[in-house]
Scaffold this active site. Structure first.
Site, PDB file in Angstrom:
ATOM      1  CB  CYS A  52      -0.883  -0.099   1.248  1.00 49.69           C
ATOM      2  SG  CYS A  52      -1.597   1.577   1.591  1.00 49.69           S
ATOM      3  N   GLY A  53       0.665   2.040  -1.039  1.00 52.42           N
ATOM      4  CA  GLY A  53       1.414   3.331  -1.119  1.00 52.42           C
ATOM      5  C   GLY A  53       1.186   4.431   0.059  1.00 52.42           C
ATOM      6  CG  HIS A  54      -2.534   6.096   0.728  1.00 55.61           C
ATOM      7  ND1 HIS A  54      -2.054   7.173   0.226  1.00 55.61           N
ATOM      8  CD2 HIS A  54      -3.439   5.636  -0.043  1.00 55.61           C
ATOM      9  CE1 HIS A  54      -2.895   7.471  -0.927  1.00 55.61           C
ATOM     10  NE2 HIS A  54      -3.715   6.381  -1.226  1.00 55.61           N
ATOM     11  CB  CYS A  55       0.816   1.567   4.317  1.00 50.68           C
ATOM     12  SG  CYS A  55      -0.896   0.842   4.473  1.00 50.68           S
TER      13      CYS A  55
END
Length: 512
Positions: A52-55
């Site tokens: 996950c990019g946001h993670c």
């Protein structure tokens, strides 16, 4: 007996020590989760996915927050769960998207509170302290006040000789309503003197723009909250992964955006004009800068119908129940032109800007007809035709999955005298009659003069679509709006290509 007790104590301590840590963050699993809650009654837990990019963007700030709390000797801890490995635990807590962050207070695992503040270390720490301690801390030493101001981007201090006064109570009520900003109170003469305060009052200290703002006027909770919200963000805030929650989570729902390459030669001059214009609209319009050269921002440009070569550019959007976009008549970026544009907006004198591509020459030559903003009204609301439209986005994974089935449907009805199967790229075309919140959106426009619109809620199969059309929109349909869950303020925040995965998009839609 004592020996047995000692052995049990050592066993528990040993077991607790088995909870691994990575950069001061507890690594939690189904096997140690309950134990972690017992050992650390107040714990913030991030459910994440490694891809996950946001993670990934959150990880360094999350670790920094964990380190800050640990260094202070705080009992609050931060933990993380790899939801792709611990799917049972993720399911237990209703994890549908990443990251999902929940706060477990007092060792209770039944009803954790959703984390609701920003994604910077300071935001996380402040939110947790508000949740576990008094809403307003008491300052008795100058060094404590200096530390509070130095350690936080924004801090609010009430100067009250009588800590039990009515105004002091108002400060406490306001502080309880704001999670991500520390509030404090002092009656110390030394602190009054240090900050050159001659009478009771409330000051917002910040590390940008003027440096401090003093509340003026009748003190009520509502007015104090409005004061804090109007001054807690810079006059111009850059859109980033970290600032997005503050931008979209705030109370100011009218945003003006300047798209401009930060590396361009005229950047500072244009930024100075933009900032000057912002001074006149504090608390009314949020002024946001977006670096048009950053890859992660390209989806936002596309959302406004812009490309890199179109920048610099100015756009304005309202994030109320419906998103409405506005485009200035002039491409000039000066304080005067921006002020005029914003004034026209606040006075209700602007007309919404609706994007449209040009009508393709062969728009009606294929089984699935191609609609754009300029021909939508004429085709969809043709009183002699039943028109079934897919509103899609080129990048949408679910739209790509639907494409071959939609083509089959178009092929089936290509020779029908009264039924049209069509599609419209809603990232490049907008219409007043239909507001699209997710992709794909399927709507049916039955023949007739009453301009009826029916949402399709059935199975996305050729058989399901056929039954729907043959039933005149009854089998699998619902009046437009019945299934509309409204606009998600994260729609512009989640802008990378992992949206389908990040969004926990179980209903088969990609957010806009």
């Amino acid at each position: 007996m004592f020996k047995f007790f000692l052995l049990c104590t050592l066993a528990v301590a040993s077991c607790r020590a088995d909870i691994a840590e990575e950069e001061d963050v507890l690594v939690l699993k189904k096997s140690n989760f309950d134990e972690a809650l017992q050992a650390h009654p107040n714990i913030l837990v991030e459910f994440y996915a490694p891809w996950c990019g946001h993670c990934k963007a959150l990880a360094p700030e999350y670790a920094k927050a964990a380190g800050m709390l640990k260094a202070e000797g705080s009992e609050i801890r931060l933990g993380k769960v790899d939801a792709t490995e611990e799917s049972e635990l993720a399911q237990e807590y209703g994890v549908r998207g990443y990251p999902t962050i929940k706060f477990f207070k007092g060792g209770e695992k039944g009803s954790p509170k959703e984390y609701s503040a920003g994604r910077q270390a300071e935001d996380i720490v402040n939110w947790l302290k508000k949740r576990t301690g008094p809403a307003v801390s008491t300052l008795t030493e100058v060094t404590a006040a200096e530390s509070l101001i130095a350690d936080n981007e924004v801090a609010v201090i009430g100067f009250f000789k009588d800590a039990q006064s009515a105004d002091a109570k108002v400060l406490e009520k306001a502080a309880e309503a704001i999670d991500d900003i520390p509030f404090a109170m002092t009656s110390s003469d030394d602190i009054y003197s240090k900050f050159e305060v001659s009478k009771d009052g409330i000051i917002l200290f910040k590390k940008f723009d003027e440096g401090r703002n003093t509340f003026d006027g009748e003190l009520t909770k509502e007015k104090l909250l409005a004061f804090v919200r109007a001054n807690q963000l810079p006059l111009v805030i850059e859109f980033t992964e970290q600032t997005a929650p503050k931008i979209f989570g705030g109370d100011i729902k009218s945003h003006i955006l300047m798209f401009l390459p930060k590396a361009s030669s005229g950047f500072q001059e244009k930024m100075d004009h933009f900032k000057k214009a912002a001074e006149g609209f504090k608390g009314q319009i949020l002024f946001i800068f977006i670096d048009s050269e950053i890859d992660d921002n390209q989806r936002i440009l596309e959302f406004f119908g812009l490309k890199k070569e179109d920048c610099p550019a100015i756009r304005l959007i309202t994030l109320e129940d419906e998103m409405t976009k506005y485009k200035p008549e002039s491409s000039e970026i000066t304080a005067e032109s921006i002020t005029q544009f914003c004034t026209q907006f606040t006075e209700g004198k602007l007309k919404a800007h609706l994007m449209s591509q040009d009508i393709p020459e062969d728009w009606d030559k294929t089984p699935v007809k191609v609609l754009v903003g300029k021909n939508f009204e004429e085709v969809a609301f043709n009183p002699s035709k039943n028109v079934f439209v897919e509103f899609y986005a080129p990048w949408c994974g679910h739209c790509k999955q639907l494409a071959p089935i939609w083509e089959q449907l178009g092929e089936k009805y290509k020779d029908s005298p009264d039924t049209i199967v069509a599609k419209m790229d809603s990232t490049a075309n907008e219409i007043e009659a239909v507001k699209v919140h997710s992709f794909p959106t399927l709507k049916f426009f039955p023949a007739g003069d009453d301009r009826q619109v029916i949402d399709y809620n059935g199975e996305r199969t050729l058989e399901g679509f056929t039954k729907f059309l043959e039933s005149g929109g009854k089998d699998g349909g619902a009046p437009a709006g019945d299934d509309d869950e409204g606009l998600d303020t994260d729609d512009l925040e989640d802008v990378d290509d992992s949206d389908v995965e990040d969004g926990g998009d179980d209903d088969g839609h990609d957010e806009l």
